[in-house]
Write a protein that holds these residues in place. Sequence first.
Motif, short mmCIF file in Angstrom:
data_model
loop_
_atom_site.label_atom_id
_atom_site.label_comp_id
_atom_site.label_asym_id
_atom_site.label_seq_id
_atom_site.Cartn_x
_atom_site.Cartn_y
_atom_site.Cartn_z
N GLU A 1 10.46 47.82 -45.48
CA GLU A 1 11.39 48.86 -45.95
C GLU A 1 11.76 49.88 -44.85
OE1 GLU A 1 7.31 50.32 -47.52
OE2 GLU A 1 8.28 48.41 -47.16
N ALA A 2 11.05 49.83 -43.71
CA ALA A 2 11.35 50.76 -42.61
C ALA A 2 12.35 50.19 -41.62
CB ALA A 2 10.08 51.14 -41.87
N LYS A 3 12.50 48.89 -41.58
CA LYS A 3 13.26 48.23 -40.52
C LYS A 3 14.71 48.71 -40.41
CE LYS A 3 10.35 44.23 -40.16
NZ LYS A 3 10.18 42.80 -40.30
N HIS A 4 15.36 49.00 -41.51
CA HIS A 4 16.77 49.40 -41.45
C HIS A 4 16.97 50.91 -41.55
CE1 HIS A 4 17.98 45.27 -41.37
NE2 HIS A 4 17.18 45.02 -42.38
N ARG A 5 15.87 51.65 -41.66
CA ARG A 5 16.00 53.10 -41.68
C ARG A 5 16.34 53.62 -40.28
NH1 ARG A 5 12.25 56.40 -45.82
NH2 ARG A 5 12.60 55.07 -47.65
N VAL A 6 17.06 54.72 -40.25
CA VAL A 6 17.50 55.30 -38.98
C VAL A 6 16.35 56.05 -38.32
CG1 VAL A 6 19.08 56.96 -37.91
CG2 VAL A 6 19.89 55.51 -39.79
N MET A 7 15.99 55.63 -37.11
CA MET A 7 14.98 56.35 -36.34
C MET A 7 15.63 57.51 -35.61
SD MET A 7 12.46 55.14 -33.31
CE MET A 7 13.68 55.43 -32.04
N HIS A 8 16.86 57.28 -35.13
CA HIS A 8 17.60 58.34 -34.45
C HIS A 8 19.08 57.98 -34.42
CE1 HIS A 8 18.48 61.59 -31.68
NE2 HIS A 8 19.14 60.73 -30.92
N ALA A 9 19.90 58.95 -34.78
CA ALA A 9 21.36 58.80 -34.68
C ALA A 9 21.92 60.04 -34.03
CB ALA A 9 21.98 58.59 -36.06
N MET A 10 22.99 59.84 -33.27
CA MET A 10 23.65 60.96 -32.62
C MET A 10 25.15 60.84 -32.86
SD MET A 10 23.74 62.17 -28.61
CE MET A 10 22.03 61.82 -28.42
N LEU A 11 25.73 61.95 -33.32
CA LEU A 11 27.16 62.01 -33.53
C LEU A 11 27.73 63.16 -32.72
CD1 LEU A 11 25.70 61.36 -36.52
CD2 LEU A 11 28.09 61.04 -37.09
N LYS A 12 28.89 62.95 -32.15
CA LYS A 12 29.55 64.02 -31.41
C LYS A 12 30.63 64.60 -32.32
CE LYS A 12 31.10 65.30 -27.04
NZ LYS A 12 31.81 65.46 -26.01
N VAL A 13 30.54 65.90 -32.54
CA VAL A 13 31.49 66.62 -33.39
C VAL A 13 32.17 67.66 -32.50
CG1 VAL A 13 31.81 67.96 -35.50
CG2 VAL A 13 29.93 66.29 -35.36
N GLY A 14 33.37 67.36 -32.07
CA GLY A 14 34.03 68.26 -31.11
C GLY A 14 33.20 68.33 -29.85
N ASP A 15 32.82 69.54 -29.46
CA ASP A 15 32.01 69.74 -28.26
C ASP A 15 30.52 69.87 -28.58
OD1 ASP A 15 34.24 69.71 -26.62
OD2 ASP A 15 34.56 71.87 -26.79
N THR A 16 30.13 69.56 -29.81
CA THR A 16 28.73 69.71 -30.20
C THR A 16 28.14 68.36 -30.59
OG1 THR A 16 29.29 70.15 -32.51
CG2 THR A 16 29.14 72.05 -31.04
N VAL A 17 26.84 68.37 -30.81
CA VAL A 17 26.11 67.16 -31.17
C VAL A 17 25.37 67.41 -32.47
CG1 VAL A 17 24.19 65.66 -30.48
CG2 VAL A 17 25.84 66.40 -28.78
N LEU A 18 25.40 66.42 -33.36
CA LEU A 18 24.63 66.42 -34.60
C LEU A 18 23.73 65.20 -34.54
CD1 LEU A 18 24.11 67.44 -37.53
CD2 LEU A 18 25.94 65.88 -38.23
N MET A 19 22.44 65.39 -34.80
CA MET A 19 21.49 64.28 -34.78
C MET A 19 20.85 64.15 -36.15
SD MET A 19 19.67 64.69 -31.11
CE MET A 19 20.10 66.28 -30.45
N LEU A 20 20.38 62.93 -36.46
CA LEU A 20 19.68 62.74 -37.73
C LEU A 20 18.78 61.53 -37.66
CD1 LEU A 20 20.96 60.30 -39.79
CD2 LEU A 20 22.86 61.86 -39.73
N SER A 21 17.82 61.50 -38.58
CA SER A 21 16.94 60.35 -38.73
C SER A 21 16.44 60.30 -40.16
CB SER A 21 15.75 60.42 -37.76
OG SER A 21 14.94 61.53 -38.08
N ASP A 22 15.93 59.14 -40.54
CA ASP A 22 15.29 58.98 -41.85
C ASP A 22 13.81 59.30 -41.73
OD1 ASP A 22 17.15 57.98 -43.84
OD2 ASP A 22 17.30 56.15 -42.65
N THR A 23 13.21 59.67 -42.85
CA THR A 23 11.76 59.75 -42.90
C THR A 23 11.23 58.32 -42.83
OG1 THR A 23 11.80 59.65 -45.31
CG2 THR A 23 11.68 61.85 -44.30
N PHE A 24 9.99 58.19 -42.41
CA PHE A 24 9.33 56.88 -42.43
C PHE A 24 8.83 56.66 -43.85
CE2 PHE A 24 6.10 53.74 -41.30
CZ PHE A 24 6.81 52.97 -40.40
N PRO A 25 8.92 55.43 -44.38
CA PRO A 25 8.46 55.20 -45.75
C PRO A 25 7.05 55.74 -45.97
CG PRO A 25 9.49 53.22 -44.89
CD PRO A 25 9.39 54.21 -43.74
N GLY A 26 6.88 56.51 -47.03
CA GLY A 26 5.59 57.11 -47.35
C GLY A 26 5.42 58.51 -46.83
N ASP A 27 6.24 58.93 -45.85
CA ASP A 27 6.16 60.31 -45.35
C ASP A 27 6.76 61.26 -46.37
OD1 ASP A 27 4.98 59.46 -43.03
OD2 ASP A 27 6.69 59.86 -41.73
#
Length: 140
Positions: free
Chosen positions: A49-75
């Motif tokens: 169930e962890a294999k397809h979860r996002v460990m790290h993503a980065m998006l560029k919004v204009g001149d800034t950066v937004l990052m995100l990730s999923d929790t690890f299953p069970g966290d």
Amino acid sequence: MSGVHPYLRMNGNGQEAVKFYEEALNAEVVGVQTFGEMPSNPEFPLPEEAKHRVMHAMLKVGDTVLMLSDTFPGDAYQLGNQVDVALILDEVSQSKAAFEKLQVGGDVLMPLQETPWSPSYGQVKDKFGVTWQISTEVKR
């Protein structure tokens, strides 16, 4: 990219969040890495169930950066704690200094260490309850 950036924590719906923010914010997806793309470690087998979860993503919004990730299953996942602050510095010595100062009166969540994406990465919750993800991005 050194600086301070918002880092969102999702609860298994990180892929959906990337698509949503890409559309809603007219963001450019710089990269998405899943837990399943990390090198395997026989001592810590990856749950299916962890294999397809996002460990790290980065998006560029204009001149800034937004990052995100999923929790690890069970966290633990708690509404209200979905936003961290990512502090990205150019030198390992800067990361170590910031980490040492932010941990005073706080809690180390992940000791500063070398990772596949950074020569010096760690997480600390400061004395005000703010979670910082400190990373070094060495310029090439």
